[in-house]
Design a protein around this motif. Structure first.
Motif, mmCIF file in Angstrom:
data_model
loop_
_atom_site.group_PDB
_atom_site.id
_atom_site.type_symbol
_atom_site.label_atom_id
_atom_site.label_comp_id
_atom_site.label_asym_id
_atom_site.label_seq_id
_atom_site.Cartn_x
_atom_site.Cartn_y
_atom_site.Cartn_z
ATOM 1 N N ASP A 76 0.823 -1.205 0.000
ATOM 2 C CA ASP A 76 0.000 0.000 0.000
ATOM 3 C C ASP A 76 0.860 1.258 0.000
ATOM 4 O O ASP A 76 0.562 2.242 -0.694
ATOM 5 C CB ASP A 76 -0.932 -0.001 1.213
ATOM 6 C CG ASP A 76 -2.014 -1.067 1.104
ATOM 7 O OD1 ASP A 76 -2.199 -1.606 0.003
ATOM 8 O OD2 ASP A 76 -2.660 -1.365 2.140
ATOM 9 N N ARG A 77 1.934 1.240 0.797
ATOM 10 C CA ARG A 77 2.818 2.412 0.848
ATOM 11 C C ARG A 77 3.484 2.660 -0.505
ATOM 12 O O ARG A 77 3.606 3.811 -0.951
ATOM 13 C CB ARG A 77 3.881 2.216 1.934
ATOM 14 C CG ARG A 77 3.352 2.285 3.347
ATOM 15 C CD ARG A 77 2.924 3.716 3.702
ATOM 16 N NE ARG A 77 2.498 3.808 5.080
ATOM 17 C CZ ARG A 77 3.306 4.039 6.104
ATOM 18 N NH1 ARG A 77 4.601 4.215 5.886
ATOM 19 N NH2 ARG A 77 2.842 4.107 7.334
ATOM 20 N N LEU A 78 3.946 1.582 -1.151
ATOM 21 C CA LEU A 78 4.568 1.746 -2.462
ATOM 22 C C LEU A 78 3.589 2.342 -3.465
ATOM 23 O O LEU A 78 3.927 3.274 -4.209
ATOM 24 C CB LEU A 78 5.073 0.389 -2.972
ATOM 25 C CG LEU A 78 6.406 -0.101 -2.409
ATOM 26 C CD1 LEU A 78 6.689 -1.519 -2.898
ATOM 27 C CD2 LEU A 78 7.542 0.817 -2.841
ATOM 28 N N GLN A 79 2.376 1.802 -3.497
ATOM 29 C CA GLN A 79 1.388 2.291 -4.457
ATOM 30 C C GLN A 79 0.992 3.739 -4.178
ATOM 31 O O GLN A 79 0.740 4.522 -5.096
ATOM 32 C CB GLN A 79 0.129 1.396 -4.415
ATOM 33 C CG GLN A 79 0.347 -0.009 -4.939
ATOM 34 C CD GLN A 79 0.494 -0.058 -6.453
ATOM 35 O OE1 GLN A 79 0.852 0.908 -7.094
ATOM 36 N NE2 GLN A 79 0.219 -1.215 -7.035
ATOM 37 N N ALA A 80 0.964 4.124 -2.909
ATOM 38 C CA ALA A 80 0.495 5.464 -2.555
ATOM 39 C C ALA A 80 1.602 6.512 -2.597
ATOM 40 O O ALA A 80 1.340 7.675 -2.917
ATOM 41 C CB ALA A 80 -0.141 5.430 -1.155
ATOM 42 N N GLU A 81 2.853 6.124 -2.287
ATOM 43 C CA GLU A 81 3.880 7.124 -2.044
ATOM 44 C C GLU A 81 5.069 7.061 -2.985
ATOM 45 O O GLU A 81 5.893 7.983 -2.990
ATOM 46 C CB GLU A 81 4.379 6.988 -0.591
ATOM 47 C CG GLU A 81 3.277 7.166 0.445
ATOM 48 C CD GLU A 81 3.766 6.911 1.867
ATOM 49 O OE1 GLU A 81 4.997 6.797 2.050
ATOM 50 O OE2 GLU A 81 2.935 6.804 2.768
ATOM 51 N N PHE A 82 5.219 5.979 -3.797
ATOM 52 C CA PHE A 82 6.377 5.908 -4.677
ATOM 53 C C PHE A 82 6.278 6.982 -5.745
ATOM 54 O O PHE A 82 5.196 7.295 -6.247
ATOM 55 C CB PHE A 82 6.477 4.519 -5.316
ATOM 56 C CG PHE A 82 7.810 4.247 -5.948
ATOM 57 C CD1 PHE A 82 8.916 3.990 -5.151
ATOM 58 C CD2 PHE A 82 7.968 4.268 -7.324
ATOM 59 C CE1 PHE A 82 10.156 3.743 -5.720
ATOM 60 C CE2 PHE A 82 9.203 4.022 -7.898
ATOM 61 C CZ PHE A 82 10.298 3.764 -7.091
#
Length: 244
Positions: A76-82
């Motif tokens: 989720d972090r990768l999809q939201a913040e990358f």
């Protein structure tokens, strides 16, 4: 994963306590009770949704058990913040490879994408498109310890076991014992055996360049043109003209 702790700021001086409101007409107590009930109901709904999603993040990653909660949060972090757009299929394949490489740690177990699986079926059918050479893994520190070689590095080397008879590899001069350092300029270190098989094989008529080390000498490049290879599992000959 956890968010970094917010910076600490000086606290404000203590304020005098407000007099406790008294219940009555126009009092704020009923409003506060309603707000508290709404907060409790909202928390219950959120927790129910969290469990229904497998304990994963807000993006709908369904974790099979609580051990995968961190995986879902990382996704989720990768999809939201990358900073760049991510390919979900590549993320999934990377995660699967990681499970085999670092979770299983067995050199004889691995993940095959569809293309590699088709190549494996070609092996079973007795023919494939490639250079026609048997490859293997050599542990230079402990030849008997194959389990330690989950990927190629300075100790675990990709070696040529033998070129097949009448193959493009034999015609190009590939020899048993050659160490493969790179394929088409890309180093083999950090890769697994299945990855190298996929990269060395390819469509008949195309070229592949192997960077080799032979007998401890200087590395050199050898370009081989792939062809359709037919495996011959059994050979027959006569001894003394009458014994098969």
């Amino acid at each position: 994963m956890t968010d970094p702790a917010p910076p600490a700021y000086p606290t404000t001086p203590p304020q005098p306590a407000s007099p406790e409101p008294r219940a009555g007409r126009g009092s704020a107590v009923p409003w506060l009770v309603s707000l508290a009930l709404a907060a409790v109901i909202g928390a219950m709904l959120f927790f129910t949704g969290f469990l229904a999603g497998g304990g994963g993040g807000a993006a709908g990653c369904a974790a099979p058990n609580e051990d995968f909660a961190a995986f879902c949060e990382a996704y989720d972090r990768l999809q939201a913040e990358f900073v760049d757009d991510l390919d979900s299929q590549r993320l999934a394949e990377g995660a699967i490879r990681g499970m085999f490489q670092f979770g299983v740690e067995d050199p004889y177990s691995g993940y095959m994408p569809a293309e590699q699986y088709d190549q494996a079926l070609g092996d079973l059918s007795g023919s494939f498109s490639g250079i026609g050479a048997e490859m293997g893994v050599r542990n230079t520190e402990d030849p008997a310890d194959f389990a330690a070689c989950t990927e190629f590095n300075a100790i675990c080397r990709l070696v040529v076991v033998a070129p097949l008879a009448d193959s493009p590899a034999e015609a190009a001069g590939l020899l048993a014992g050659d160490i493969v350092l790179a394929v088409d300029g890309d180093p083999v270190d950090g890769s697994a055996m299945n990855d190298m098989i996929s990269r060395i094989r390819g469509e008949s008529g195309t070229d592949v360049t192997l960077t080799l080390e032979r007998d401890g000498g200087e590395p050199f490049d050898l370009t081989i043109t792939r062809a359709e290879i037919t495996l011959q599992e059994v050979e027959a000959r006569l001894i003394d003209g009458h014994i098969g």
